[in-house]
Design an enzyme around this catalytic site. Structure first.
Site, PDB file in Angstrom:
ATOM      1  N   ASP A   1      12.059  -8.463 -11.857  1.00 10.81           N
ATOM      2  CA  ASP A   1      11.765  -7.046 -11.519  1.00 10.81           C
ATOM      3  C   ASP A   1      12.878  -6.238 -11.339  1.00 10.81           C
ATOM      4  O   ASP A   1      14.084  -6.516 -11.483  1.00 10.81           O
ATOM      5  CB  ASP A   1      10.999  -7.152 -10.183  1.00 10.81           C
ATOM      6  CG  ASP A   1      11.716  -8.356  -9.044  1.00 10.81           C
ATOM      7  OD1 ASP A   1      12.988  -8.647  -9.370  1.00 10.81           O
ATOM      8  OD2 ASP A   1      11.070  -8.762  -8.200  1.00 10.81           O
TER       9      ASP A   1
ATOM     10  N   ASP B   1       7.092 -11.203   3.694  1.00 11.83           N
ATOM     11  CA  ASP B   1       5.567 -10.936   3.697  1.00 11.83           C
ATOM     12  C   ASP B   1       4.574 -11.586   2.456  1.00 11.83           C
ATOM     13  O   ASP B   1       3.760 -11.280   2.063  1.00 11.83           O
ATOM     14  CB  ASP B   1       5.308  -9.497   3.505  1.00 11.83           C
ATOM     15  CG  ASP B   1       5.910  -9.065   1.740  1.00 11.83           C
ATOM     16  OD1 ASP B   1       6.404  -9.776   1.155  1.00 11.83           O
ATOM     17  OD2 ASP B   1       5.764  -7.752   1.597  1.00 11.83           O
TER      18      ASP B   1
ATOM     19  N   HIS C   1       5.567 -12.000  -0.818  1.00 12.08           N
ATOM     20  CA  HIS C   1       5.613 -11.525  -1.868  1.00 12.08           C
ATOM     21  C   HIS C   1       6.424 -12.546  -2.997  1.00 12.08           C
ATOM     22  O   HIS C   1       7.174 -13.135  -2.470  1.00 12.08           O
ATOM     23  CB  HIS C   1       6.063 -10.074  -2.102  1.00 12.08           C
ATOM     24  CG  HIS C   1       7.343  -9.797  -1.781  1.00 12.08           C
ATOM     25  ND1 HIS C   1       7.991  -8.825  -0.882  1.00 12.08           N
ATOM     26  CD2 HIS C   1       8.622 -10.744  -2.251  1.00 12.08           C
ATOM     27  CE1 HIS C   1       9.272  -8.990  -1.054  1.00 12.08           C
ATOM     28  NE2 HIS C   1       9.702  -9.869  -1.668  1.00 12.08           N
TER      29      HIS C   1
ATOM     30  N   GLU D   1       3.459  -7.150  -3.757  1.00  9.39           N
ATOM     31  CA  GLU D   1       3.323  -7.328  -2.172  1.00  9.39           C
ATOM     32  C   GLU D   1       1.753  -7.718  -2.111  1.00  9.39           C
ATOM     33  O   GLU D   1       1.243  -7.560  -2.736  1.00  9.39           O
ATOM     34  CB  GLU D   1       3.483  -5.740  -2.050  1.00  9.39           C
ATOM     35  CG  GLU D   1       4.980  -5.225  -2.279  1.00  9.39           C
ATOM     36  CD  GLU D   1       5.822  -5.985  -1.096  1.00  9.39           C
ATOM     37  OE1 GLU D   1       5.943  -7.107  -0.724  1.00  9.39           O
ATOM     38  OE2 GLU D   1       6.886  -5.154  -0.660  1.00  9.39           O
TER      39      GLU D   1
HETATM   40  C1  F6R Z   1      13.933 -10.854  -6.422  1.00 10.11           C
HETATM   41  C2  F6R Z   1      12.295 -11.026  -5.912  1.00 10.11           C
HETATM   42  C3  F6R Z   1      11.982 -11.146  -4.744  1.00 10.11           C
HETATM   43  C4  F6R Z   1      12.919 -12.065  -3.928  1.00 10.11           C
HETATM   44  C5  F6R Z   1      12.293 -12.204  -2.343  1.00 10.11           C
HETATM   45  C6  F6R Z   1      13.266 -12.855  -1.375  1.00 10.11           C
HETATM   46  O1  F6R Z   1      13.986 -10.677  -7.770  1.00 10.11           O
HETATM   47  O2  F6R Z   1      11.674 -10.767  -6.926  1.00 10.11           O
HETATM   48  O3  F6R Z   1      10.746 -11.850  -4.581  1.00 10.11           O
HETATM   49  O4  F6R Z   1      12.876 -13.334  -4.325  1.00 10.11           O
HETATM   50  O5  F6R Z   1      12.245 -10.640  -1.969  1.00 10.11           O
HETATM   51  O6  F6R Z   1      14.504 -12.338  -1.356  1.00 10.11           O
HETATM   52  P1  F6R Z   1      15.734 -12.982  -0.860  1.00 10.11           P
HETATM   53  O7  F6R Z   1      15.818 -14.207  -1.531  1.00 10.11           O
HETATM   54  O8  F6R Z   1      16.810 -12.177  -0.813  1.00 10.11           O
HETATM   55  O9  F6R Z   1      15.446 -13.590   0.557  1.00 10.11           O
END
Ligand code: F6R
Length: 240
Positions: A47, A116, A118, A123
């Site tokens: 992303d 959440d 994702h 989301e």
């Molecule tokens: C990042 C991504 C997100 C993260 C998620 C967890 O490229 O796609 O899905 O993996 O927000 O983030 P952390 O690891 O920082 O808690």
């Protein structure tokens, strides 16, 4: 990952950003220093924020360069991050999808999970069949990611992300989660119904998705004793 690349030097890897996969990338870095060669590996990020300069230290272009491409000795031109600054974002999403297809699909996708539920930036209520597209981040996700920016107001509201349908096409998936803040999302992903309300629950439909959890992230799993028992007896059915 190292085993895959040793067997297939031109493997296609999918990289998450965020905190969760960093220990994995640092371990890979140690293995690269010890001789593992990732120079022919193709890479795709999950992303990117919309309208954030790729030079901004919080952009996923910057994170992937800083944490993955450079330390792992990968070729910059073999690693593709969705273009969140394209004049035609929808076209850029289509091109990104096509680039993955032309590379032969992703052999191994690394994921984190949001509080959440994702994965990527899909989301809650993201279509389980979604492809790479523009999404609006949940306010809670912007708050979670504010630590990478000067203030929460600097966290973009929009992003482009691989869809759940895109992620599910990866041949193998490794998801990493640690800490109590992820426990509810992990439990919903593993033991809840398959529902777009917890996007990570879509992984229940994937034949080779593995979750790597610390005790805190696993603390709300109701059947944790069974999962440990399964691990203990994993190869017990094989004839000695
Ligand atoms: C990042 C991504 C997100 C993260 C998620 C967890 O490229 O796609 O899905 O993996 O927000 O983030 P952390 O690891 O920082 O808690």
């Amino acid at each position: 990952m190292a085993t895959l690349v040793a067997a297939k030097p031109e493997a296609v890897l999918g990289f998450a950003t965020g905190t969760s996969p960093m220990p994995l990338y640092r371990e890979l870095e140690r293995r690269v220093a010890a001789g593992l060669d990732l120079s022919r590996v193709r890479g795709f990020a999950l992303d990117e924020y919309v309208n954030l300069s790729p030079e901004h230290p919080g952009s996923y272009h910057s994170v992937i360069s800083r944490e993955v491409v450079e330390p792992l000795g990968m070729r910059r031109d073999l690693v593709t991050v969705p273009d969140g600054s394209a004049a035609d974002l929808e076209l850029a999403c289509e091109v990104f999808e096509r680039t993955i297809s032309l590379a032969g699909g992703i052999d191994l996708q690394i994921l984190g999970i949001g509080t959440d539920g994702h994965i990527g930036f899909n989301e809650p209520t993201s279509s389980l069949a979604s492809r790479t597209r523009i999404k609006t981040l949940m306010p809670s996700t912007r708050a979670d990611n504010a630590r990478f920016f000067a203030s929460i107001d600097d966290v973009p509201i929009h992003c482009v992300t691989q869809g759940l349908g895109t992620i599910l096409e990866a041949k193998r998936i490794f998801l990493f989660a640690s800490g109590e803040s992820k426990a509810a999302a992990v439990a919903a992903a593993v033991e809840g119904p398959v529902s777009s309300f917890c996007p990570a629950s879509a992984l229940q439909m994937h034949p080779h998705a593995v979750l790597f959890l610390d005790d805190a992230a696993a603390s709300r799993l109701q059947q944790i004793d069974y999962y440990r028992y399964v691990q203990e007896h994993k190869d017990g059915w094989r004839v000695p």
